[in-house]
Motif scaffolding. Structure first.
Motif: not given
Length: 109
Positions: A101, A67, A109
């Protein structure tokens, strides 16, 4: 100066001969890049320079961060090492940025 029997492959600082004006000239094949070869280097140490050859780039790795901001890497292998003052090898690894992702990251994000 004279290379005589002191023609060394690669880079070898113990392989030298007295040059003009009491300077040192080198009799290793790296002298072709540094410009300090003995005057008779090419005649005495006639060896063909072989430049480095590398294989194709491998695939990019996964992103280092599941992430957010991370990096990916890829590499390639030397197929022919440089010899006798040939061109050195180019970079064997590359890195670039990526954005992880993973589905568990949600909308962050």
């Amino acid at each position: 100066g004279s290379c005589g029997h002191r023609c060394c492959p690669g880079r070898n600082n113990s392989c030298w001969a007295a040059g003009t004006h009491h300077a040192h000239c080198y009799c290793d094949s790296y002298c072709q890049r540094t410009g300090d070869c003995c005057e008779d280097f090419h005649a005495t140490c006639r060896r063909t320079a072989v430049g480095c050859a590398v294989g194709p780039w491998g695939p990019w790795s996964g992103c280092s961060s599941p992430c957010g901001v991370g990096s990916k890497t890829r590499s390639r292998q030397v197929t022919v090492p440089p010899r006798h003052g040939g061109e050195p090898c180019p970079d064997l690894k590359q890195r670039r940025g990526c954005l992880g992702e993973h589905p568990a990251c949600g909308a962050t994000k």
